[in-house]
Design a protein around this motif. Structure first.
Motif: not given
Length: 518
Positions: A161, A164-165, A172, A211, A225, A230-231
């Motif tokens: 992305q 940044r996550r 990532a 971020t 978050v 994804k976490t």
């Protein structure tokens, strides 16, 4: 210089991954060279960076719209662009440009797409034909990107992305250690009974930045978050989890920050808090207290200008059922939780001895997913008709959804909070140190206490004694609650000389432990 020689430049790039606008600068350079060859004076530059021009984008091209407004005001006669596709990929917008020529005589010149005489029918037809092909190419690009993204997603590759996550590096894949640990701690706190709001307060107090370097957090971003797919290591597309042919979640090729069980437990706890209507406040035992007469909630209230306060039940028809001194009650419950956690640590309860149970119906859930996949394969192979397949699939999906809800509730009820899973002793400290965050104190108590039942006080002088006060209080502990002997003075003293305990903490803990009930 006459009006007919005045021109503006329009530049646009759809995807500026570097965020530096270099593509815009190159287009402007080429358009200025074109203006010099044609003898035009460039009076303005309009640029939309990182915005598409096709029907696939929802972003508004503010500079493009501003340019059209200025054109209608007669401020220039020519629009210069690198190509037709930089100007627009929408047929209906090209129709607007044709109307712009008819009404205001504004013409278009491009660096690489040639010139089209919008004054003639043939010129307009050519321009619209090219616009149609540009729109088609935009759709083809979109389809190719979607297929590529889906293929990458199904193989577990992460989505890179622009921003940044939180918790991950720019690739990532790799974790950013301090952020990942903050996520783990926060999820453990949520499982223990904390709220997203309390996590926001804690992160902002600790100086944890977003971020993009902001010091303030929003509710939705923090939830995303903590509990985004994804976490938990799951590959998603358009914020929806992906499933393989057998109905199993597609896992990403990165190390998850939290487990799926922790994600389910945290979300279930949030839903439980929402059903109970738990609200944040400055009352340490808010939502934990119940009236021993009617079972209703006790609410905190200030009594006078000296800030004396109490918890009271307001359910009585003519008067309150009961009230109890807030400070004495909070001190007692805090002490009980602190001494329990201290003893739990000292007696050697470890993560292994407190390991959560496994859900017994996991295999049944997998079998239902496999059955759904088999029915879909049979339908695709024309072995079974839609009339046969889809009613069965609907029933199976209902069963699967019910099992998933059951699994989520199971993990919520059996998840071990941070006080057990990481460091019981560390979680006890907020109840002992005067400078602890209010939210940390609440988390420590709610991790262990289900509710506190307050009985009605007896009449007379005897009701004022410490013994009578303590008899009114019944702490209902969360399960599992392990029976452990409280520390003796000698054991407490040995705990205090632990070389890893800061001197100021030792002093505070010692004062708390030796303080007589008031």
């Amino acid at each position: 210089m006459t009006k007919s020689q005045k021109a503006v430049i329009y530049a646009r790039i759809s995807d500026d991954r570097e965020g530096e606008g270099l593509g815009i600068e190159r287009q402007e350079t080429d358009c200025r060279a074109l203006a010099e060859r044609l003898g035009f004076e460039v009076i303005a530059v309009y640029a939309d960076n990182d915005i598409g021009a096709s029907d696939k984008t929802n972003k508004t091209r503010e500079q493009y719209n501003r340019m059209l407004e200025d054109a209608r005001k007669g401020r220039f006669s020519f629009i210069l662009a690198y190509s037709n596709s930089r100007l627009t990929r929408r047929v209906r917008e090209y129709l607007d440009l044709i109307d712009l020529y008819r009404e205001h005589k504004v013409e278009i010149r491009t660096v690489v797409s040639g010139d089209h005489n919008l004054a003639t029918a043939d010129g307009r037809a050519v321009a619209l034909t090219l616009a149609t092909w540009d729109a088609a190419e935009a759709e083809r690009i979109s389809e190719r990107i979607k297929r590529k993204n889906l293929q990458r997603a199904m193989s577990g590759e992460p989505a890179i992305q622009h921003r940044r996550r939180f918790g991950f590096e720019a690739d990532a894949i790799n974790h950013r250690p301090d952020e990942a640990q903050a996520i783990r701690n926060a999820v453990a706190d949520i499982i223990s009974g904390a709220s997203i709001t309390s996590i926001i307060k804690k992160w902002e107090a600790e100086g944890i930045l977003t971020t993009d370097g902001k010091a303030s957090w929003g509710w939705a971003p923090v939830k995303r978050v903590l509990f985004g797919w994804k976490t938990a290591g799951v590959r998603s597309l358009n914020e929806e989890p992906l499933y393989d042919a057998s109905g199993k979640l597609v896992m990403g090729n990165w190390e998850p920050i939290i487990t799926l069980e922790e994600r389910s437990a945290g979300l279930a706890m949030m839903e439980r808090r929402s059903r109970r209507g738990v609200k944040e406040g400055k009352w340490l035992l808010s939502d934990l207290l119940r009236c021993g007469v009617c079972g209703g909630k006790l609410y905190g209230q200030r009594l006078d200008q000296h800030e004396r306060s109490s918890y009271s039940c307001n359910s009585g028809k003519t008067a309150n059922h009961l009230a109890i001194n807030a400070k004495r009650l909070e001190d007692h419950v805090s002490r009980e939780v602190f001494e329990y956690l201290s003893a739990l640590t000292f007696r050697g309860f470890t993560e292994q001895s407190l390991e959560p149970k496994t859900w017994a119906r996991e295999q049944e859930l997998e079998e239902i997913s496999e059955r759904i996949s088999e029915l879909m394969d049979a339908h695709a192979s024309k072995i079974l008709t839609s009339e046969v397949v889809f009613p069965q699939i609907q029933k199976l999906e209902d069963q699967r959804n019910e099992l998933r809800r059951e699994r989520r509730d199971f993990h919520a009820n059996n998840a071990q909070p941070k006080t057990h899973m990481e460091a019981v002793w560390t979680s006890a400290l907020p109840l002992a140190t005067s400078n602890s965050l209010f939210e940390d104190q609440q988390i420590a108590i709610r991790a262990e206490v289900e509710t506190v039942i307050i009985a009605k006080a007896t009449r007379g002088y005897a009701s004022r004694t410490d013994e009578a006060f303590l008899k009114r209080i019944e702490i209902v502990w969360k399960q599992p609650h392990y029976e452990v002997e409280r520390l003796t003075d000698e054991e407490w003293a040995s705990l205090m000389v632990n070389e890893n305990t800061p001197p100021e903490t030792k002093e505070q803990l010692w004062k708390l432990f030796t303080l007589e009930e008031t």
